[in-house]
Write a protein that holds these residues in place. Structure first.
Motif, PDB file in Angstrom:
ATOM      1  N   ALA A 665       2.053  11.377  -9.199  1.00 42.85           N
ATOM      2  CA  ALA A 665       0.822  11.735  -8.494  1.00 42.85           C
ATOM      3  C   ALA A 665       0.290  10.484  -7.809  1.00 42.85           C
ATOM      4  CB  ALA A 665      -0.223  12.323  -9.447  1.00 42.85           C
ATOM      5  N   ALA A 666      -0.650  10.677  -6.889  1.00 45.22           N
ATOM      6  CA  ALA A 666      -1.198   9.549  -6.126  1.00 45.22           C
ATOM      7  C   ALA A 666      -2.696   9.744  -5.949  1.00 45.22           C
ATOM      8  CB  ALA A 666      -0.518   9.420  -4.764  1.00 45.22           C
ATOM      9  N   LEU A 667      -3.445   8.657  -6.198  1.00 43.85           N
ATOM     10  CA  LEU A 667      -4.878   8.593  -5.928  1.00 43.85           C
ATOM     11  C   LEU A 667      -5.072   7.566  -4.819  1.00 43.85           C
ATOM     12  CD1 LEU A 667      -6.367   8.644  -9.543  1.00 43.85           C
ATOM     13  CD2 LEU A 667      -6.459  10.480  -7.868  1.00 43.85           C
ATOM     14  N   LEU A 668      -5.492   8.001  -3.640  1.00 49.33           N
ATOM     15  CA  LEU A 668      -5.514   7.145  -2.460  1.00 49.33           C
ATOM     16  C   LEU A 668      -6.928   7.076  -1.897  1.00 49.33           C
ATOM     17  CD1 LEU A 668      -2.375   8.694  -0.702  1.00 49.33           C
ATOM     18  CD2 LEU A 668      -2.414   6.849  -2.386  1.00 49.33           C
ATOM     19  N   ASP A 669      -7.403   5.847  -1.728  1.00 45.98           N
ATOM     20  CA  ASP A 669      -8.692   5.664  -1.062  1.00 45.98           C
ATOM     21  C   ASP A 669      -8.504   5.937   0.438  1.00 45.98           C
ATOM     22  OD1 ASP A 669     -11.254   5.048  -0.458  1.00 45.98           O
ATOM     23  OD2 ASP A 669     -11.041   2.883  -0.644  1.00 45.98           O
ATOM     24  N   GLN A 670      -9.502   6.568   1.061  1.00 43.07           N
ATOM     25  CA  GLN A 670      -9.374   6.884   2.484  1.00 43.07           C
ATOM     26  C   GLN A 670      -9.493   5.640   3.356  1.00 43.07           C
ATOM     27  OE1 GLN A 670      -8.316   9.307   4.064  1.00 43.07           O
ATOM     28  NE2 GLN A 670      -8.920   8.814   6.155  1.00 43.07           N
ATOM     29  N   ARG A 671     -10.380   4.730   3.007  1.00 40.55           N
ATOM     30  CA  ARG A 671     -10.595   3.524   3.807  1.00 40.55           C
ATOM     31  C   ARG A 671      -9.968   2.343   3.081  1.00 40.55           C
ATOM     32  NH1 ARG A 671     -14.110   4.620   7.864  1.00 40.55           N
ATOM     33  NH2 ARG A 671     -15.457   6.447   7.632  1.00 40.55           N
ATOM     34  N   LEU A 672      -8.874   1.820   3.672  1.00 42.25           N
ATOM     35  CA  LEU A 672      -8.122   0.731   3.049  1.00 42.25           C
ATOM     36  C   LEU A 672      -8.142  -0.510   3.928  1.00 42.25           C
ATOM     37  CD1 LEU A 672      -5.077   2.791   1.726  1.00 42.25           C
ATOM     38  CD2 LEU A 672      -7.007   1.926   0.406  1.00 42.25           C
ATOM     39  N   GLY A 673      -9.313  -0.909   4.361  1.00 48.92           N
ATOM     40  CA  GLY A 673      -9.418  -2.108   5.194  1.00 48.92           C
ATOM     41  C   GLY A 673      -8.914  -1.857   6.595  1.00 48.92           C
ATOM     42  N   ASP A 674      -8.192  -2.861   7.142  1.00 44.68           N
ATOM     43  CA  ASP A 674      -7.709  -2.775   8.525  1.00 44.68           C
ATOM     44  C   ASP A 674      -6.434  -1.966   8.652  1.00 44.68           C
ATOM     45  OD1 ASP A 674      -9.823  -4.368   9.247  1.00 44.68           O
ATOM     46  OD2 ASP A 674      -8.677  -6.237   9.032  1.00 44.68           O
ATOM     47  N   GLY A 675      -5.754  -1.680   7.533  1.00 42.93           N
ATOM     48  CA  GLY A 675      -4.477  -0.979   7.596  1.00 42.93           C
ATOM     49  C   GLY A 675      -4.659   0.530   7.666  1.00 42.93           C
ATOM     50  N   PRO A 676      -3.554   1.287   7.491  1.00 43.02           N
ATOM     51  CA  PRO A 676      -3.630   2.747   7.522  1.00 43.02           C
ATOM     52  C   PRO A 676      -4.537   3.284   6.418  1.00 43.02           C
ATOM     53  CG  PRO A 676      -1.351   1.970   7.662  1.00 43.02           C
ATOM     54  CD  PRO A 676      -2.189   0.785   7.301  1.00 43.02           C
ATOM     55  N   GLY A 678      -5.962   6.572   3.799  1.00 36.56           N
ATOM     56  CA  GLY A 678      -5.311   7.313   2.728  1.00 36.56           C
ATOM     57  C   GLY A 678      -4.440   8.442   3.231  1.00 36.56           C
ATOM     58  N   THR A 679      -4.919   9.227   4.227  1.00 39.57           N
ATOM     59  CA  THR A 679      -4.113  10.339   4.732  1.00 39.57           C
ATOM     60  C   THR A 679      -2.853   9.835   5.427  1.00 39.57           C
ATOM     61  OG1 THR A 679      -5.513  10.333   6.706  1.00 39.57           O
ATOM     62  CG2 THR A 679      -6.070  11.893   4.969  1.00 39.57           C
ATOM     63  N   GLU A 680      -2.956   8.740   6.157  1.00 39.03           N
ATOM     64  CA  GLU A 680      -1.765   8.169   6.804  1.00 39.03           C
ATOM     65  C   GLU A 680      -0.790   7.633   5.756  1.00 39.03           C
ATOM     66  OE1 GLU A 680      -3.495   5.249   9.268  1.00 39.03           O
ATOM     67  OE2 GLU A 680      -4.065   6.644  10.864  1.00 39.03           O
ATOM     68  N   LEU A 681      -1.308   7.011   4.704  1.00 41.09           N
ATOM     69  CA  LEU A 681      -0.443   6.514   3.631  1.00 41.09           C
ATOM     70  C   LEU A 681       0.263   7.670   2.945  1.00 41.09           C
ATOM     71  CD1 LEU A 681       0.676   4.415   1.694  1.00 41.09           C
ATOM     72  CD2 LEU A 681      -1.488   4.486   0.436  1.00 41.09           C
ATOM     73  N   TYR A 682      -0.435   8.804   2.753  1.00 34.73           N
ATOM     74  CA  TYR A 682       0.217   9.941   2.116  1.00 34.73           C
ATOM     75  C   TYR A 682       1.389  10.451   2.963  1.00 34.73           C
ATOM     76  CZ  TYR A 682       1.146  14.631   0.439  1.00 34.73           C
ATOM     77  OH  TYR A 682       1.773  15.752  -0.011  1.00 34.73           O
ATOM     78  N   ALA A 683       1.195  10.485   4.293  1.00 34.66           N
ATOM     79  CA  ALA A 683       2.284  10.935   5.164  1.00 34.66           C
ATOM     80  C   ALA A 683       3.494  10.001   5.034  1.00 34.66           C
ATOM     81  CB  ALA A 683       1.800  10.990   6.614  1.00 34.66           C
ATOM     82  N   ALA A 684       3.253   8.678   5.001  1.00 30.92           N
ATOM     83  CA  ALA A 684       4.354   7.731   4.836  1.00 30.92           C
ATOM     84  C   ALA A 684       4.997   7.878   3.462  1.00 30.92           C
ATOM     85  CB  ALA A 684       3.837   6.303   5.041  1.00 30.92           C
ATOM     86  N   LEU A 685       4.174   8.112   2.429  1.00 30.80           N
ATOM     87  CA  LEU A 685       4.691   8.277   1.073  1.00 30.80           C
ATOM     88  C   LEU A 685       5.540   9.538   0.974  1.00 30.80           C
ATOM     89  CD1 LEU A 685       4.600   7.253  -1.882  1.00 30.80           C
ATOM     90  CD2 LEU A 685       2.597   8.673  -2.215  1.00 30.80           C
ATOM     91  N   ALA A 686       5.072  10.636   1.569  1.00 38.21           N
ATOM     92  CA  ALA A 686       5.830  11.884   1.528  1.00 38.21           C
ATOM     93  C   ALA A 686       7.150  11.744   2.280  1.00 38.21           C
ATOM     94  CB  ALA A 686       4.992  13.022   2.123  1.00 38.21           C
ATOM     95  N   ALA A 687       7.148  10.948   3.361  1.00 38.22           N
ATOM     96  CA  ALA A 687       8.398  10.745   4.110  1.00 38.22           C
ATOM     97  C   ALA A 687       9.422   9.967   3.287  1.00 38.22           C
ATOM     98  CB  ALA A 687       8.097  10.004   5.412  1.00 38.22           C
TER      99      ALA A 687
END
Length: 738
Positions: A665-676, A678-687
């Motif tokens: 499972a994954a708990l992802l903060d939506q705002r991660l500084g200057d990088g992608p 949480g939703t963008e990270l989930y897409a990369a993680l799922a890929a």
């Protein structure tokens, strides 16, 4: 009945009237009458004569007008004829053929150049000819070069269809390699103007230019093929060679004598060296059948391996005209590199496996060392409490026996040092308990008034000794927590605020936030610089001594942070340098004060129904706020869940690559500084690892985040995080897939 016929000319009518008048006058003169009738007849004759003279004058004027009209008509006729001659002369001077048809499609006029190339028509093209007859005669003329497969009747039908359009322009081929451009234009009254222009020179120039471009393109294609590293062969619909480069002969080891225009594909295939073997289940018969497949053939790809070790990538593709193209690429180096890379990957996997085993052993050793440390701190703290307490008693007893005030002052300092040591041991004992996996909380409904009111009474004396004003706003809310640890959390926050506030006030209050209560401790102290806001929750960390009159132990906020994390009570900090700070602890609300307590309400440290202990769940936690990340980690690990922490998206993906595992499972903060985010990270993680249960932890309540989570099919957890909602998410992630 009239005596004069109106149809007679005016001169004839006047002559008749004069004869009638003379006859009447004669009759009047020679007639004898016995009564006055003769005189009456005379009067009538005189009156008639007067009327005849008036009518004669009118007729003369009418005759003059008629003569003038005839003169004007004659002049107009002359002018019209002159205009017609001028128009005829004008259209005769045109270099194009010109013809004018009236609205009934009848030829009105044309010049001599109209249909001049159709000499067989002779005098047939003259005014009065209908447009349909004109088209019919043109279609049957031997001067017209009809397109292949087109009959004169079909050409005439198509020509009449074009005539129905309002504006027409097309080219007509004539015998003798000549071309006419025919255009039609409609006049204002519905007539048609037909213009024929000789465009033979333009067509010939265009054909020459097209041939030149075709030759240039052919040379360019030849140069391109010769410079390609691939071997290329182009075959027409009859499988005959029409284009190639020298490279294909080198790759296939085919004689240059066979590579000539018109060589059939079968002949080239037969001369191909038998040392070539095909892959992908393709045989020479299959390749021959594919080449004979016509326009229905699809793409074909396979590899040809030579006994000497060369590997060729062969690709065939059909063309719209029924032909096909075959390209051959030498991929020997790529295949050798792939083989070496595969061997290196296997070696790397073995090394990673060995390293993983080493890391697992090191992790197990670290966990054992941490458990041993916690047990040692707990045991040592417990064993040290008794000698310290005894030493305090001895010091107090000795202080009563020493008469010298200086000696009692020294002894008081020793007692203060022992008191500090006792407080330090108690803090270490609390931390060791909070770090222990065996710690169980007594979670039950707690009225906030029972925690805050006594605590403020106790701390009020300490604040008063420093000249501070401590205020406490009562609250009727009932929260769900461990009463002892909740009191310890608020006590440490208030004590810390009093210690670091030099003047002003400290206030304790409660705010309702949806289904939670936020306990706030505010002060008017020096504030906390942004660089120190994460470090103040570390053990033995204190702000600069200039910000406080007393030395703290540096463990109060560490205990607060650990206790909040284990209880699932998010802690937040707002501070402004020079104006003060505010610590807030969010606790779930169960009901107003005064409700009867249910002894069955006591629950284990995980939310009811979580049942995560022993599930072996691995959770990826990505949170750029160190305080929040630490709180969530302690809380989730307290439920028996393994946590992999990362600060941002890049660090999370790199950590997963290093560990070589996929989280449950994954708990992802939506705002991660200057990088992608949480939703963008989930897409990369799922890929990378496929779909995993995930939750976006965010304070952003916008529709955009809600829509993104719905689109990705993931959970949204709003800050402050609800322990029950987090527990449900992890319980669902740990549930076996049906």
């Amino acid at each position: 009945m009239s005596l004069v016929s109106p149809a007679d000319p005016p001169e004839r009518q006047a002559e008749k009237l004069q004869k009638i008048a003379a006859a009447l006058m004669a009759r009047v003169e020679h007639q004898t009458a016995q009564s006055g009738a003769a005189y009456a007849q005379f009067e009538r004759a005189a009156l008639l004569e007067k009327r005849v003279r008036e009518r004669t004058l009118e007729l003369e004027r009418t005759l003059d007008l008629l003569h003038e009209s005839n003169a004007q008509l004659a002049r107009a006729t002359d002018e019209a004829e002159a205009a017609r001659r001028n128009l005829a002369d004008a259209i005769e001077t045109l270099t194009e053929g010109f013809a004018l048809f009236d609205p009934d499609d009848v030829l009105v006029m044309c010049n001599s150049r109209f249909c001049r190339d159709f000499r067989d028509l002779g005098d047939a093209i003259r005014p009065g000819l209908t447009f349909r007859d004109y088209v019919d005669r043109i279609s049957r003329s031997p001067a017209l070069a009809l397109p292949d497969g087109t009959s004169p009747a079909a050409w005439a039908v198509e020509r009449m269809r074009r005539h129905r359009d309002r504006r027409v322009m097309f080219n007509v081929a004539l015998t003798g390699a000549r071309w006419l451009q025919v255009s039609e234009h409609r006049t204002g009254n519905g007539g048609t103007v037909v213009v024929q222009t000789d465009v033979t020179d333009l067509v010939q120039i265009e054909r020459q230019e097209r041939a030149r471009l075709k030759d240039s393109q052919a040379r360019m294609i030849r140069a391109t093929l010769d410079h390609l590293d691939q071997g290329v062969a182009i075959f027409d619909a009859e499988a005959r060679l029409v284009g190639w480069n020298a490279r294909i002969g080198q790759l296939l080891s085919v004689s240059a004598l066979l590579l000539r225009l018109g060589t059939r594909f079968d002949a080239l295939l037969e001369r191909l060296s038998p040392e070539f073997s095909f892959t992908e289940g393709v045989s020479r018969a299959d390749l021959r059948a594919w080449a004979a497949g016509g326009s229905d053939r699809g793409a074909l790809r396979f590899e040809a391996r030579h006994a000497a070790g060369a590997v060729l990538d062969v690709f065939g593709q059909g063309m719209p005209d029924g032909g096909f193209v075959i390209s051959v690429t030498d991929v020997t180096a790529e295949r050798a590199a792939a083989a070496r890379l595969s061997a290196l990957n296997e070696e790397l996997e073995a090394r990673v496996l060995a390293r993983t085993l080493e890391l697992e052993d090191a992790l197990a050793a670290a966990e054992r060392a941490n458990a041993t440390k916690s047990r040692f701190v707990a045991a040592a703290s417990h064993d040290l409490m008794q000698p310290v307490s005894a030493a305090k008693l001895f010091v107090a007893s000795l202080g009563e026996r020493l008469p010298d005030p200086d000696h009692r002052a020294v002894l008081a300092k020793a007692e203060s040092a022992l008191t500090s040591a006792e407080a330090l041991i108690e803090a270490l004992l609390d931390i060791s308990k909070l770090d222990s996996d065996r710690l169980r909380f007594d979670i039950r409904p707690v009225p906030l008034s029972e925690v805050l009111v006594p605590l403020c009474d106790e701390m009020g004396a300490l604040a008063a000794t420093k000249g501070l004003r401590l205020t406490c706003r009562p609250s009727s809310l009932v929260v769900e927590s461990d009463p002892a640890y909740l009191r310890r959390i608020v006590q440490n926050l208030v004590s810390n605020a009093v210690r670091y506030t030099a003047h002003g006030r400290v206030s304790v209050g409660v705010r309702r936030a949806g289904g939670a209560a936020r306990i706030e401790v505010r002060d008017t102290g020096p504030g906390i610089p942004e660089a120190d806001r994460a470090a103040i929750f570390e053990e033995f960390h204190r702000l600069d001594a200039t910000a406080s009159r007393n030395d703290g132990l540096g463990l109060g906020l560490a205990i607060v942070e650990r206790a909040c994390a284990r209880l699932g009570h998010p802690i937040e900090l707002w501070s402004e340098t020079g104006r003060g700070s505010c610590f807030a602890v969010t606790v779930p609300v169960t009901g107003p004060a005064g409700l009867p307590s249910d002894p069955r309400a006591a629950r284990p440290r995980a939310p009811a129904g979580t049942a995560l202990d022993g599930a072996g769940l691995i959770v990826l936690l990505v949170e750029n706020d160190a305080e929040m990340r630490r709180a969530l980690s302690h809380l989730i690990e307290g439920w028996g869940v393994s946590v992999i922490e990362a600060e941002d998206a890049a660090g999370a993906l790199a950590l997963l690559d290093d560990l070589g595992i996929a989280p449950d499972a994954a708990l992802l903060d939506q705002r991660l500084g200057d990088g992608p985010g949480g939703t963008e990270l989930y897409a990369a993680l799922a890929a990378r690892v496929g779909p995993v249960p995930a939750a976006i932890v965010t304070a952003d309540r916008s529709d955009e985040v809600r829509r993104d989570c719905a689109r990705l099919g993931i959970t949204r957890l709003l800050k402050p995080v609800d322990r029950a909602a987090l527990g449900r998410f992890l319980r669902e992630a740990a549930a076996p897939v049906a």
